[in-house]
Motif scaffolding. Structure first.
Motif, mmCIF file in Angstrom:
data_model
loop_
_atom_site.group_PDB
_atom_site.id
_atom_site.type_symbol
_atom_site.label_atom_id
_atom_site.label_comp_id
_atom_site.label_asym_id
_atom_site.label_seq_id
_atom_site.Cartn_x
_atom_site.Cartn_y
_atom_site.Cartn_z
ATOM 1 N N CYS A 45 35.629 90.141 9.164
ATOM 2 C CA CYS A 45 35.413 89.218 10.288
ATOM 3 C C CYS A 45 36.489 89.502 11.339
ATOM 4 O O CYS A 45 37.488 88.765 11.440
ATOM 5 C CB CYS A 45 35.475 87.773 9.838
ATOM 6 S SG CYS A 45 34.228 87.319 8.611
ATOM 7 N N PRO A 46 36.348 90.592 12.095
ATOM 8 C CA PRO A 46 37.418 90.992 13.008
ATOM 9 C C PRO A 46 37.717 89.969 14.094
ATOM 10 O O PRO A 46 38.885 89.793 14.477
ATOM 11 C CB PRO A 46 36.902 92.304 13.604
ATOM 12 C CG PRO A 46 35.426 92.294 13.366
ATOM 13 C CD PRO A 46 35.215 91.533 12.106
ATOM 14 N N ALA A 47 36.694 89.272 14.608
ATOM 15 C CA ALA A 47 36.947 88.285 15.658
ATOM 16 C C ALA A 47 37.756 87.113 15.115
ATOM 17 O O ALA A 47 38.698 86.626 15.758
ATOM 18 C CB ALA A 47 35.627 87.801 16.251
ATOM 19 N N ALA A 48 37.411 86.664 13.899
ATOM 20 C CA ALA A 48 38.159 85.569 13.287
ATOM 21 C C ALA A 48 39.588 85.999 12.983
ATOM 22 O O ALA A 48 40.542 85.238 13.169
ATOM 23 C CB ALA A 48 37.460 85.093 12.020
ATOM 24 N N GLY A 49 39.751 87.235 12.510
ATOM 25 C CA GLY A 49 41.094 87.733 12.238
ATOM 26 C C GLY A 49 41.933 87.830 13.487
ATOM 27 O O GLY A 49 43.129 87.502 13.483
ATOM 28 N N LYS A 50 41.318 88.270 14.582
ATOM 29 C CA LYS A 50 42.039 88.378 15.855
ATOM 30 C C LYS A 50 42.468 86.997 16.347
ATOM 31 O O LYS A 50 43.603 86.802 16.800
ATOM 32 C CB LYS A 50 41.144 89.050 16.894
ATOM 33 C CG LYS A 50 41.820 89.377 18.227
ATOM 34 C CD LYS A 50 40.868 90.197 19.088
ATOM 35 C CE LYS A 50 41.561 90.680 20.359
ATOM 36 N NZ LYS A 50 41.874 89.578 21.280
ATOM 37 N N ALA A 51 41.556 86.034 16.244
ATOM 38 C CA ALA A 51 41.893 84.676 16.680
ATOM 39 C C ALA A 51 43.024 84.097 15.826
ATOM 40 O O ALA A 51 43.951 83.452 16.346
ATOM 41 C CB ALA A 51 40.662 83.783 16.603
ATOM 42 N N ALA A 52 42.969 84.317 14.526
ATOM 43 C CA ALA A 52 44.009 83.796 13.647
ATOM 44 C C ALA A 52 45.363 84.410 13.960
ATOM 45 O O ALA A 52 46.404 83.763 13.804
ATOM 46 C CB ALA A 52 43.638 84.056 12.185
ATOM 47 N N GLY A 87 47.412 77.237 12.688
ATOM 48 C CA GLY A 87 45.951 77.209 12.686
ATOM 49 C C GLY A 87 45.366 77.667 11.362
ATOM 50 O O GLY A 87 46.077 77.911 10.386
ATOM 51 N N TYR A 88 44.056 77.796 11.323
ATOM 52 C CA TYR A 88 43.360 78.180 10.108
ATOM 53 C C TYR A 88 43.354 79.696 9.944
ATOM 54 O O TYR A 88 43.200 80.430 10.917
ATOM 55 C CB TYR A 88 41.911 77.696 10.154
ATOM 56 C CG TYR A 88 41.736 76.204 10.185
ATOM 57 C CD1 TYR A 88 42.359 75.398 9.251
ATOM 58 C CD2 TYR A 88 40.939 75.604 11.155
ATOM 59 C CE1 TYR A 88 42.207 74.022 9.276
ATOM 60 C CE2 TYR A 88 40.775 74.223 11.201
ATOM 61 C CZ TYR A 88 41.407 73.441 10.255
ATOM 62 O OH TYR A 88 41.248 72.073 10.279
ATOM 63 N N PRO A 89 43.476 80.173 8.718
ATOM 64 C CA PRO A 89 43.271 81.615 8.482
ATOM 65 C C PRO A 89 41.783 81.918 8.494
ATOM 66 O O PRO A 89 40.952 81.004 8.359
ATOM 67 C CB PRO A 89 43.870 81.825 7.090
ATOM 68 C CG PRO A 89 43.651 80.511 6.408
ATOM 69 C CD PRO A 89 43.811 79.445 7.478
ATOM 70 N N PRO A 90 41.388 83.177 8.632
ATOM 71 C CA PRO A 90 39.964 83.513 8.513
ATOM 72 C C PRO A 90 39.432 83.088 7.151
ATOM 73 O O PRO A 90 40.105 83.265 6.119
ATOM 74 C CB PRO A 90 39.947 85.037 8.665
ATOM 75 C CG PRO A 90 41.228 85.382 9.351
ATOM 76 C CD PRO A 90 42.221 84.360 8.908
ATOM 77 N N LEU A 91 38.245 82.518 7.145
ATOM 78 C CA LEU A 91 37.685 81.983 5.904
ATOM 79 C C LEU A 91 37.623 83.046 4.813
ATOM 80 O O LEU A 91 37.931 82.787 3.647
ATOM 81 C CB LEU A 91 36.278 81.434 6.179
ATOM 82 C CG LEU A 91 35.548 80.804 4.996
ATOM 83 C CD1 LEU A 91 36.312 79.602 4.465
ATOM 84 C CD2 LEU A 91 34.126 80.390 5.411
ATOM 85 N N GLY A 92 37.240 84.264 5.190
ATOM 86 C CA GLY A 92 37.086 85.305 4.188
ATOM 87 C C GLY A 92 38.375 85.773 3.560
ATOM 88 O O GLY A 92 38.353 86.518 2.568
ATOM 89 N N SER A 93 39.515 85.349 4.102
ATOM 90 C CA SER A 93 40.795 85.780 3.544
ATOM 91 C C SER A 93 41.389 84.774 2.567
ATOM 92 O O SER A 93 42.462 85.022 1.998
ATOM 93 C CB SER A 93 41.800 86.022 4.684
ATOM 94 O OG SER A 93 42.149 84.789 5.310
ATOM 95 N N LEU A 94 40.721 83.650 2.343
ATOM 96 C CA LEU A 94 41.280 82.620 1.480
ATOM 97 C C LEU A 94 41.306 83.094 0.025
ATOM 98 O O LEU A 94 40.288 83.528 -0.521
ATOM 99 C CB LEU A 94 40.453 81.339 1.585
ATOM 100 C CG LEU A 94 40.477 80.632 2.945
ATOM 101 C CD1 LEU A 94 39.584 79.399 2.918
ATOM 102 C CD2 LEU A 94 41.908 80.242 3.323
ATOM 103 N N PRO A 95 42.462 83.035 -0.632
ATOM 104 C CA PRO A 95 42.564 83.488 -2.031
ATOM 105 C C PRO A 95 41.602 82.764 -2.960
ATOM 106 O O PRO A 95 41.112 83.356 -3.934
ATOM 107 C CB PRO A 95 44.023 83.192 -2.388
ATOM 108 C CG PRO A 95 44.743 83.168 -1.065
ATOM 109 C CD PRO A 95 43.762 82.615 -0.092
ATOM 110 N N ALA A 96 41.323 81.484 -2.666
ATOM 111 C CA ALA A 96 40.450 80.725 -3.556
ATOM 112 C C ALA A 96 39.052 81.335 -3.613
ATOM 113 O O ALA A 96 38.401 81.327 -4.679
ATOM 114 C CB ALA A 96 40.359 79.276 -3.083
#
Length: 249
Positions: free
Chosen positions: A208-215, A188-197
């Motif tokens: 974004c704890p909810a996104a991190g938990k889902a990832a 799946g996708y990583p949390p958007l805020g964690s993208l190195p770019a």
């Protein structure tokens, strides 16, 4: 059978209504009185041999606390869902539902049925002849559930099926092990805020704890598995049952 003051008799599998090879009373209470049965979990035969919704309507009209309704749910069959949406079951106020995957020709471990089971959150009665040991293990024994469709969804193209792992796992190991079992899953996708770019571009991001938990918890079953033969769903479940104990932290 006479009533016993020390033993409460409950019929856990009672049918009411006509059947092709016999006739059952529309009202089972006289026979229950004769046999000393105090209560019964009841399914209407119209739900099994004719139209599921018509049978459920007839069942709910019985409206007696001695008759505990077990309506038949027909999930994810285009044009034949009973009821139309999983959340409609809540309006029935029932404590258990019944599934008949062989009789009603749907895959118990397929994405539609898993979506419905995840949203229903109710005990489910399934005749053993309607399924297989592998499917029952998949539905009953794995700490995995399908991610339900968002509220308001009217159609689902089912390009993939998202599964939420309800135990902490080593995701990299799980994905490698599932691929080795012939059931490749996507992370799946990583949390958007964690993208190195984004960090390299100087974009400011917040937690974004909810996104991190889902990832961390969600994996994807690919479309090729969803479009495969019906046995592929059981293959996914059996591979997860084998891999999860080793991948759990």
């Amino acid at each position: 059978m006479p009533k016993s003051s020390s033993c409460r008799v409950v019929d856990a599998h009672r049918l009411a209504g006509p059947v092709p090879f016999d006739d059952l009373p529309e009202d089972p209470r006289p026979e229950m009185d004769r046999l000393g049965i105090e209560a019964a979990w009841v399914t209407h035969t119209l739900s099994l041999y004719a139209d599921a919704q018509d049978g459920n309507d007839a069942l709910l009209r019985l409206d007696d606390p001695r008759l505990i309704p077990v309506p038949v749910v027909l999930p994810g069959v285009p044009g034949a869902d009973a009821p139309d949406r999983p959340r409609d079951v809540a309006a029935w106020g029932v404590r258990m539902v019944r599934l008949c995957p062989a009789r009603h020709r749907f895959e118990l471990t397929g994405p539609a049925a898993l979506d419905w089971l995840a949203e229903l959150g109710l005990p489910v009665a399934i005749d053993f002849a309607e399924t297989s040991p592998g499917e029952l293990r998949a539905v009953a024994g794995l700490p995995v559930r399908a991610v339900p469709r968002p509220e308001g969804t009217t159609a689902d193209s089912r390009l993939l099926l998202m599964l939420r792992l309800e135990v902490p796992v080593d995701r990299d190991f799980l994905l490698r092990a599932m691929a080795a079992e012939g059931v490749p899953l996507d992370g799946g996708y990583p949390p958007l805020g964690s993208l190195p770019a984004l960090h390299a571009a100087g974009v400011r991001t917040g937690p974004c704890p909810a996104a991190g938990k889902a990832a961390a918890e969600v994996v994807w079953v690919r479309q090729s598995m969803l479009m495969a033969e019906p046995g592929a769903a059981t293959q996914v479940a059996e591979a997860l049952a084998k891999v999860l104990p080793a991948a759990s932290r």
